[in-house]
Design an enzyme around this catalytic site. Structure first.
Site, short mmCIF file in Angstrom:
data_model
loop_
_atom_site.label_atom_id
_atom_site.label_comp_id
_atom_site.label_asym_id
_atom_site.label_seq_id
_atom_site.Cartn_x
_atom_site.Cartn_y
_atom_site.Cartn_z
N HIS A 1 54.72 8.31 60.50
CA HIS A 1 55.78 8.55 59.28
C HIS A 1 55.72 9.63 58.18
O HIS A 1 56.78 10.33 58.14
CB HIS A 1 55.95 7.00 58.62
N TYR B 1 59.80 -0.45 56.49
CA TYR B 1 60.80 -0.86 56.26
C TYR B 1 60.89 -2.54 56.08
O TYR B 1 61.97 -2.99 55.58
CB TYR B 1 61.95 -0.40 57.28
N1 LIG Z 1 61.50 9.52 58.63
C1 LIG Z 1 61.83 9.13 57.55
O1 LIG Z 1 61.06 9.46 56.55
C2 LIG Z 1 63.24 8.71 57.05
C3 LIG Z 1 63.31 8.52 55.85
C4 LIG Z 1 64.77 8.15 55.51
C5 LIG Z 1 65.65 7.79 56.38
N2 LIG Z 1 65.11 7.62 57.90
C6 LIG Z 1 66.09 7.18 58.88
O2 LIG Z 1 67.39 7.44 58.95
C7 LIG Z 1 68.28 6.70 58.78
C8 LIG Z 1 69.60 7.36 58.09
O3 LIG Z 1 69.38 7.52 56.70
P1 LIG Z 1 69.76 6.76 55.35
O4 LIG Z 1 70.17 5.15 55.89
O5 LIG Z 1 68.86 6.90 54.24
O6 LIG Z 1 71.20 7.33 54.89
P2 LIG Z 1 72.40 8.09 55.85
O7 LIG Z 1 72.45 7.26 57.19
O8 LIG Z 1 72.43 9.58 55.47
O9 LIG Z 1 73.48 7.24 54.92
C9 LIG Z 1 73.86 5.89 55.00
C10 LIG Z 1 74.86 5.66 53.89
O10 LIG Z 1 76.18 6.32 54.35
C11 LIG Z 1 77.24 5.22 54.60
N3 LIG Z 1 78.09 5.27 55.67
C12 LIG Z 1 77.54 5.22 56.83
N4 LIG Z 1 78.53 5.74 58.07
C13 LIG Z 1 79.58 6.11 56.98
C14 LIG Z 1 80.80 6.25 57.26
N5 LIG Z 1 81.13 6.56 58.60
N6 LIG Z 1 81.64 6.73 56.23
C15 LIG Z 1 81.27 6.41 54.91
N7 LIG Z 1 80.28 5.99 54.82
C16 LIG Z 1 79.24 5.91 55.63
C17 LIG Z 1 76.37 3.88 54.50
O11 LIG Z 1 77.14 3.11 53.65
P3 LIG Z 1 78.07 1.59 54.36
O12 LIG Z 1 76.64 0.63 54.96
O13 LIG Z 1 78.52 1.18 53.46
O14 LIG Z 1 78.32 2.19 55.77
C18 LIG Z 1 74.93 4.03 53.71
O15 LIG Z 1 75.39 3.89 52.34
C19 LIG Z 1 67.65 5.43 57.88
O16 LIG Z 1 68.18 4.11 58.23
C20 LIG Z 1 66.15 5.58 58.59
O17 LIG Z 1 66.30 4.96 59.90
C21 LIG Z 1 63.92 8.41 58.13
#
Ligand SMILES: NC(=O)c1ccc[n+]([C@@H]2O[C@H](COP(=O)([O-])OP(=O)(O)OC[C@H]3O[C@@H](n4cnc5c(N)ncnc54)[C@H](OP(=O)(O)O)[C@@H]3O)[C@@H](O)[C@H]2O)c1
Length: 265
Positions: free
Chosen positions: A97, A39
Site C-alpha cells: 500500500h 479500509y
Molecule cells: N492506493 C492508495 O493509497 C489509495 C488512496 C486513495 C484512494 N485509493 C483507491 O481509489 C479509489 C478512488 O478514490 P476516492 O474514492 O478517494 O476518490 P474518487 O473516486 O476520485 O472520488 C469519489 C467521490 O466522487 C464522487 N463521484 C463518483 N462518481 C461520480 C459521478 N459520476 N459524478 C459525480 N460525483 C461522483 C463520489 O460521491 P458519491 O458517493 O456521491 O457518488 C465521491 O465523493 C478509493 O476508493 C480507493 O479504492 C487508493
C-alpha cells in the site's frame, strides 16, 4: 484475468454503505473491486461478493498490505487474514500500500509478497505510492515483469508524469486512484466545457482522460446513478486537442499525502 480497466474503489466506505456500493456495482457490471487492509471493510466487501452469486473467476479483487504488516513475519499471515475476511482462497492482486522503506527494508517485503504469490494466496503482486527510486529497488528484487500494476494518484490536477513515464519505460501498467480528484473535477470549467460538448458529465470526461492513456481507473461512489455513469466512460473518445487541453490542468494538487508518504518525485 487482466486488470479490468474500470474498477470500484471502496476507500472510506464502511458497513452497510460498502455492502450496498459493491452489491450495486456488481449488479451494474463492475468486475474489479479495490479494497485494502486499512479500509476496514474487507469483510463487507467479501459478503457483497459472495451474496452477488457471481462466479469468483469473473471478479478481479485487489487488496493492499498495510505498513504495519510489511515485515517477513507479518505479511503472509496478514494476507491470510484478509482472505478470511474476504471469504476467498486467493485475491487477484495484492499491493504494497505504501513503501515505508525506513521501517522495513524493501527487499524484505518484496521477497515476502513474492512468496505470498508463490504460495498461491494472490495471483499477482504490485505496488502503490512508490517513487521512481523506490520502484527501481522493488524491481531489483522481483523484476519488473512481476509487478502487475503501480497504483498511484492520478487525475487532471496531479498527472504524476514522472512516475507514469518511468512505469511505461519498465513496461508496468498503471492504475489511477482518486481519478475524480475526490469530486473536484466536477467544478473545473475546462472539463465541464468538454463534457457539455460530448453530452457527458465532467466525471465521465475525467475518467475517459485516464482510460485513454491506458490506465485502469477505480472511482468510488455510493450512488447507483454515478456508478453507472462512471462505467459509461468507456464509450467516450476524446480528441487529441481535448486530451491536450485537460493536460494543461496539471497543478501538482496531491490529495493523498499522509505523514507516511515518501518524498514524492
Ligand atoms: N492506493 C492508495 O493509497 C489509495 C488512496 C486513495 C484512494 N485509493 C483507491 O481509489 C479509489 C478512488 O478514490 P476516492 O474514492 O478517494 O476518490 P474518487 O473516486 O476520485 O472520488 C469519489 C467521490 O466522487 C464522487 N463521484 C463518483 N462518481 C461520480 C459521478 N459520476 N459524478 C459525480 N460525483 C461522483 C463520489 O460521491 P458519491 O458517493 O456521491 O457518488 C465521491 O465523493 C478509493 O476508493 C480507493 O479504492 C487508493
Amino acid at each position: 484475468m487482466n486488470i479490468p480497466n474500470i474498477g470500484l474503489g471502496t476507500f472510506r466506505l464502511k458497513g452497510q454503505q460498502v455492502i450496498d456500493s459493491v452489491t450495486t456495482g456488481l449488479e451494474l457490471g463492475y468486475r474489479h473491486i479495490d479494497t485494502a487492509q486499512i479500509y476496514g471493510n474487507e469483510a463487507e466487501v467479501g459478503k457483497a461478493i459472495v451474496d452477488s452469486g457471481i462466479a469468483r473467476s469473473e471478479i478481479f479483487i485487489t487488496t493492499k498490505i498495510w505498513i504495519d504488516n510489511l515485515s517477513r513475519e507479518k505479511l503472509i499471515p496478514s494476507l491470510k487474514e484478509s482472505l478470511e475476511k474476504l471469504r476467498l482462497e486467493q485475491v487477484d492482486l495484492t499491493l504494497v500500500h505504501w513503501p515505508s522503506p525506513n521501517v522495513i527494508p524493501i527487499t524484505e517485503y518484496m521477497e515476502a509478497i513474492a512468496e505470498a504469490k508463490a504460495q498461491g494466496f494472490t495471483k499477482s503482486i504490485g505496488l502503490s505510492n512508490f517513487t521512481n527510486a523506490l520502484f527501481q529497488q522493488a524491481i531489483d528484487v522481483v523484476g519488473a515483469q512481476e509487478i502487475a500494476t503501480h497504483q498511484v494518484e492520478i487525475h487532471p490536477f496531479l498527472q504524476n508524469k514522472k512516475v507514469v513515464d518511468f512505469a511505461r519505460n519498465k513496461g508496468v501498467h498503471i492504475t489511477a486512484y482518486m481519478p475524480l480528484a475526490y469530486g473536484k473535477v466536477m467544478n473545473d470549467p475546462v472539463i465541464t466545457k468538454i463534457a457539455e460538448r460530448h453530452k457527458y458529465s465532467a466525471a465521465q470526461i475525467a475518467l475517459a482522460w485516464s482510460l485513454q492513456q491506458g490506465f485502469a481507473v477505480i472511482p468510488s461512489s455510493t450512488k447507483r446513478f454515478n456508478q453507472e455513469l462512471n462505467l459509461q466512460a468507456r464509450n467516450i473518445k476524446l480528441s487529441d486537442d481535448e486530451m491536450a487541453e485537460i493536460a494543461t490542468l496539471e497543478a501538482n494538487d496531491r490529495l493523498a499525502n499522509p505523514s507516511i508518504a515518501p518524498e514524492w518525485d
